[in-house]
Motif scaffolding. Structure first.
Motif, PDB file in Angstrom:
ATOM      1  N   GLY A 150       7.143   0.039  18.969  1.00 21.41           N
ATOM      2  CA  GLY A 150       8.020   0.083  17.802  1.00 21.41           C
ATOM      3  C   GLY A 150       9.282   0.897  18.053  1.00 21.41           C
ATOM      4  N   SER A 151      10.098   1.007  17.005  1.00 21.94           N
ATOM      5  CA  SER A 151      11.357   1.754  17.114  1.00 21.94           C
ATOM      6  C   SER A 151      11.109   3.250  17.269  1.00 21.94           C
ATOM      7  N   LYS A 152       9.992   3.710  16.739  1.00 14.53           N
ATOM      8  CA  LYS A 152       9.658   5.135  16.813  1.00 14.53           C
ATOM      9  C   LYS A 152       8.874   5.393  18.100  1.00 14.53           C
ATOM     10  N   ILE A 153       9.412   6.259  18.949  1.00 14.94           N
ATOM     11  CA  ILE A 153       8.775   6.535  20.243  1.00 14.94           C
ATOM     12  C   ILE A 153       8.128   7.916  20.207  1.00 14.94           C
ATOM     13  N   PRO A 154       6.843   8.021  20.508  1.00 11.06           N
ATOM     14  CA  PRO A 154       6.188   9.339  20.491  1.00 11.06           C
ATOM     15  C   PRO A 154       6.707  10.228  21.621  1.00 11.06           C
ATOM     16  N   HIS A 155       6.596  11.528  21.432  1.00  4.49           N
ATOM     17  CA  HIS A 155       7.009  12.475  22.482  1.00  4.49           C
ATOM     18  C   HIS A 155       6.073  12.396  23.681  1.00  4.49           C
ATOM     19  N   SER A 156       4.807  12.086  23.396  1.00  6.97           N
ATOM     20  CA  SER A 156       3.813  11.973  24.465  1.00  6.97           C
ATOM     21  C   SER A 156       2.668  11.108  23.967  1.00  6.97           C
ATOM     22  N   GLN A 209       1.992   1.160  10.869  1.00  7.64           N
ATOM     23  CA  GLN A 209       2.486   1.784   9.644  1.00  7.64           C
ATOM     24  C   GLN A 209       3.276   3.052   9.928  1.00  7.64           C
ATOM     25  N   ALA A 210       2.961   3.691  11.057  1.00 10.74           N
ATOM     26  CA  ALA A 210       3.695   4.900  11.441  1.00 10.74           C
ATOM     27  C   ALA A 210       4.959   4.572  12.230  1.00 10.74           C
ATOM     28  N   GLY A 211       5.141   3.286  12.590  1.00  8.14           N
ATOM     29  CA  GLY A 211       6.355   2.875  13.290  1.00  8.14           C
ATOM     30  C   GLY A 211       6.279   2.905  14.803  1.00  8.14           C
ATOM     31  N   LYS A 216       0.843  -1.196   0.000  1.00  8.80           N
ATOM     32  CA  LYS A 216       0.000   0.000   0.000  1.00  8.80           C
ATOM     33  C   LYS A 216       0.874   1.241   0.000  1.00  8.80           C
ATOM     34  N   LYS A 217       0.261   2.396  -0.158  1.00  9.90           N
ATOM     35  CA  LYS A 217       1.003   3.655  -0.266  1.00  9.90           C
ATOM     36  C   LYS A 217       1.817   3.932   0.987  1.00  9.90           C
ATOM     37  N   SER A 218       1.259   3.692   2.171  1.00  9.38           N
ATOM     38  CA  SER A 218       1.986   3.987   3.406  1.00  9.38           C
ATOM     39  C   SER A 218       3.233   3.115   3.532  1.00  9.38           C
ATOM     40  N   ALA A 219       3.136   1.850   3.076  1.00  6.44           N
ATOM     41  CA  ALA A 219       4.298   0.963   3.108  1.00  6.44           C
ATOM     42  C   ALA A 219       5.359   1.450   2.126  1.00  6.44           C
ATOM     43  N   MET A 220       4.918   1.890   0.956  1.00  6.11           N
ATOM     44  CA  MET A 220       5.864   2.429  -0.027  1.00  6.11           C
ATOM     45  C   MET A 220       6.594   3.640   0.539  1.00  6.11           C
ATOM     46  N   ASP A 221       5.893   4.487   1.266  1.00  2.00           N
ATOM     47  CA  ASP A 221       6.520   5.671   1.872  1.00  2.00           C
ATOM     48  C   ASP A 221       7.657   5.264   2.802  1.00  2.00           C
ATOM     49  N   HIS A 281      11.043  -8.288   5.725  1.00  2.00           N
ATOM     50  CA  HIS A 281      11.336  -7.279   6.753  1.00  2.00           C
ATOM     51  C   HIS A 281      10.632  -7.617   8.061  1.00  2.00           C
ATOM     52  N   ASP A 282      11.353  -7.410   9.173  1.00  2.00           N
ATOM     53  CA  ASP A 282      10.775  -7.646  10.506  1.00  2.00           C
ATOM     54  C   ASP A 282       9.717  -6.608  10.835  1.00  2.00           C
ATOM     55  N   ASP A 283       9.987  -5.367  10.469  1.00  3.40           N
ATOM     56  CA  ASP A 283       9.045  -4.271  10.636  1.00  3.40           C
ATOM     57  C   ASP A 283       9.344  -3.250   9.550  1.00  3.40           C
ATOM     58  N   GLU A 284       8.658  -2.117   9.582  1.00  2.00           N
ATOM     59  CA  GLU A 284       8.827  -1.143   8.510  1.00  2.00           C
ATOM     60  C   GLU A 284       9.731   0.021   8.909  1.00  2.00           C
ATOM     61  N   SER A 285      10.641  -0.231   9.837  1.00  7.11           N
ATOM     62  CA  SER A 285      11.643   0.780  10.174  1.00  7.11           C
ATOM     63  C   SER A 285      12.696   0.806   9.065  1.00  7.11           C
ATOM     64  N   PRO A 286      13.345   1.943   8.830  1.00  5.96           N
ATOM     65  CA  PRO A 286      14.375   2.026   7.782  1.00  5.96           C
ATOM     66  C   PRO A 286      15.458   0.962   7.940  1.00  5.96           C
ATOM     67  N   LYS A 287      15.882   0.741   9.171  1.00  6.92           N
ATOM     68  CA  LYS A 287      16.947  -0.236   9.422  1.00  6.92           C
ATOM     69  C   LYS A 287      16.507  -1.635   9.015  1.00  6.92           C
ATOM     70  N   ALA A 288      15.291  -2.037   9.389  1.00  4.25           N
ATOM     71  CA  ALA A 288      14.796  -3.377   9.068  1.00  4.25           C
ATOM     72  C   ALA A 288      14.602  -3.549   7.566  1.00  4.25           C
TER      73      ALA A 288
END
Length: 692
Positions: A380-386, A318-320, A9-14, A137-144
């Motif tokens: 996920g690898s991406k941690i929100p600020h709050s 999808q947002a990580g 999907k588009k979000s995965a392509m992003d 891919h294990d997840d959709e992080s850039p590293k993975a």
């Protein structure tokens, strides 16, 4: 161009664009271009379009039992674009593939193989016959993503792509199993009830059966009080004689139906001291991380529908912010553990966990292993600020007043579940003791010493280990009143536990099916969900009733089907280790052969749960005759006229009869005989009038 990378999907392509540095370019010594689908672009055509023999078309459109099972061995399994927009996307992908050296499947790497199926549908539709590679891919992080693109596997031969074969067989089985829904529906309608579609399915039927059986047990529950002699000390600890719960003879000796008999037994016991007090210090390590089903069961208590949880979790993934949702893994890798360890204090601050509890930094073997497909559900690898950031992000993405709050609660629960891995073992004292003069009366209880990981997240029953009082010095006999336990109301948590116990589906599959059948906006809404407490909708009651005693609602058969699908993946690599797809697909006809008469039999008693005034006309009286060697039923009335015994005999003998019936213009004579007819697309056998 070396690689055409196909995303789901588009979000995965992003995410791939971010990881590789652009929608086209070079990576790891290869040129590439990225394209995307929009989920499934194709769907199986209607049953009547699957065969070359046009004489079968009418049979494949029918909902009547005499026209089933279908000859699926003759099916071409034709697929077509879902709509014009999907066709346009297929055309764009085909155009982009013209100059490609290979297509790289970069769809979701889910255990069911759905991502593989989605990609191969497109690859086959564009007529591609070149090399096909797969990244995992294990997840959709850039590293993975970058790591996965460096380790591509050649899957050019579909016949040896286990994930594809597994998903393809499941899709075909489910497609062929629509016959079960048609059969159940026609059974109800042929019995005279105007019902909506009586849905049946590979997992949903068993889930309905579980809820139906529990609700029936509650309805039929009869309280049977009993009286039992026990001891109690000054600190409230109760001492009782222990016998197996399933030993009815032993229980009968302890449980008196007559209180006077219990009083009589009480006279032989006197107050006594307490002896044989033993206290042992024990520890308990944290349990496995939450899967999607357990997460759903917990959040259901807050009123979130399963469909909302499924949708919000996918957006967070999808947002990580969270890991892959449809994982089968119960553990994580060492690398994933180290990432969580590095982020543990930031995550703890985010969800309100005391960082001083996070002192166990060595991986526990039961929770951390060398390899995993995606790893268990976790932050996920991406941690929100709050957490407010998540609330606003999802509120803008998902419709619904509670979507933002749901995102916050999903993340908080997942985070606390993952953080328990860094908590020290729970420490408690386990005490046992008995009545000195009557040692057959015993008690046991736990006293917490250090809660440790349980202070982070404890989804158990805290009341069981919260008895802080020590055992007393003296115990006195008394009469305790009890009763046979009333079955508890069916809940999502209970259903998921039963499914897991029977080895039926993964947590993600269970949750996805629950989301479908509890979605009030869905025509297949079969269960009502009230904060995780389940009940059958009217449509659910009908579907469950018709499936009593069927194979499609049987736990063992359902488990075997899931196991068969998994073994197809092994077959692709080594036929001796697995099961051929055609063998699994053939089982659908076995289920149909068994369940067809079962549905018909159950339909005859449908009136016990379906009221004619609410669900259409009252069932008409039926008679039977033999046609072409088969017994068929027909209505004993036509146009308000009930056939006499002589008329019925003549009709069954193949003769024409004439009788008078009422019309708006007065009485009229009509002549006719028994035969096959069609009404609103449904074939039926009955009186066929000759209006000429």
């Amino acid at each position: 161009m070396d690689y055409l990378i196909l995303c789901e999907k588009k979000s995965a392509m992003d995410n791939f664009v971010q990881a590789l540095g652009g929608s086209s370019g070079g990576f790891d010594g290869h040129s590439y271009q990225i394209v995307h689908a929009e989920g499934h672009l194709l769907t199986l055509s209607e049953p009547e379009e699957q065969v070359a023999d046009q004489t079968l078309v009418k049979k494949l459109k029918s909902w009547q039992p005499e026209d089933m099972p279908w000859p699926i061995d003759q099916f071409k399994w034709v697929k077509e674009p879902i709509d014009r927009r999907k066709q346009s996307i297929i055309s764009q992908i085909k155009k982009a593939s013209k100059n490609a050296g290979a297509i790289v499947i970069a769809t979701d790497n889910d255990p069911s193989g759905e991502g593989e199926l989605l990609a191969w549908e497109i690859i086959n539709a564009i007529g591609w016959h070149g090399k096909v590679l797969r990244e995992y891919h294990d997840d959709e992080s850039p590293k993975a993503i970058r790591r996965a693109m460096e380790k591509l596997s050649d899957v050019s031969d579909q016949a040896h792509d286990g994930d594809y074969l597994k998903a393809q067989t499941r899709q075909r089985w489910d497609f062929a199993s629509m016959q079960l829904t048609r059969l159940a529906t026609s059974a109800a309608r042929n019995a005279g009830y105007q019902v909506r579609v009586a849905n049946q399915g590979r997992l949903k039927s068993y889930m309905l059966a579980l809820v139906d059986q529990r609700l029936t047990a509650i309805k039929n529950y009869v309280k049977k009080p009993f009286y039992e002699v026990k001891y109690k000390d000054e600190n409230g600890h109760v001492f009782a004689r222990k016998v197996p719960k399933d030993d009815e003879d032993a229980l009968a000796k302890l449980h008196h139906s007559d209180k006077e008999a219990a009083k009589q037994e009480l006279t032989i016991f006197a107050p006594s001291g307490i002896s044989d007090v033993k206290t042992v210090k024990k520890t308990q390590a944290p349990g496995q991380l939450l899967d999607l089903a357990k997460l759903d069961a917990e959040l259901a208590k807050k009123g979130y529908p399963s469909k909302l949880i499924e949708t919000v979790y996918q957006e967070l993934y999808q947002a990580g912010y969270v890991s892959y949702p449809r994982t089968e893994d119960k553990f994580i890798t060492t690398e994933q553990f180290n990432e969580l360890k590095q982020n543990r204090e930031v995550i703890a601050d985010l969800v309100g966990v005391d960082k001083n509890l996070l002192t166990h930094l060595a991986p526990r073997p039961r929770l951390v292993k060398d390899s995993a497909t995606h790893g268990a559900n976790r932050p996920g690898s991406k941690i929100p600020h709050s957490l407010d950031q998540l609330t606003k992000f999802i509120a803008a993405k998902v419709k619904g007043t509670n979507s933002g709050k749901c995102a916050r609660d999903i993340y908080e629960l997942l985070a606390k579940s993952a953080l328990t891995m860094f908590g020290e073992d729970y420490v408690y004292e386990h005490t046992t003791s008995s009545v000195a003069d009557h040692p057959e009366f015993v008690t046991s209880f736990n006293r917490p010493v250090k809660r440790n990981w349980k202070a982070i997240l404890d989804l158990g029953e805290p009341a069981k280990d919260e008895d802080h009082k020590l055992v007393g010095q003296q115990a006195s006999p008394f009469i305790a009143e009890g009763a046979n336990p009333k079955p508890a109301a069916p809940t999502k948590s209970w259903v998921y536990k039963q499914l897991t116990k029977q080895n039926v589906g993964t947590g993600a599959t269970q949750q996805s099916t629950m989301a479908t059948i509890t979605d009030a906006k869905n025509n297949a809404n079969l269960l009502n969900d009230r904060k995780g407490r389940l009940s059958l909708t009217e449509q659910g009651k009908i579907s469950a009733w018709l499936a009593h005693g069927s194979l499609i609602a049987n736990a063992r058969i359902t488990a075997q089907l899931f196991q068969g699908m998994d073994k197809i993946g092994k077959y692709a690599k080594n036929p001796d280790d697995g099961i051929a797809p055609e063998r699994v697909l053939a089982t659908v006809n076995q289920v149909i052969a068994h369940d067809t008469p079962t549905f018909s039999k159950n339909a005859q008693t449908l009136g016990k749960i379906v009221k004619p005034k609410d669900h259409g006309r009252k069932p008409k009286s039926k008679d039977q005759t033999v046609v072409d060697g088969k017994t068929v039923s027909f209505n004993q009335t036509w146009g308000g006229h009930k056939f006499t015994e002589q008329e019925l005999a003549d009709l069954k003998a193949g003769k024409s009869i004439t009788f008078s019936y009422k019309t708006k213009k007065g009485n009229r004579d009509i002549t006719g005989k028994l035969g096959w007819g069609e009404y609103k697309g449904r074939k039926f056998y009955g009186f066929q009038p000759d209006f000429n």
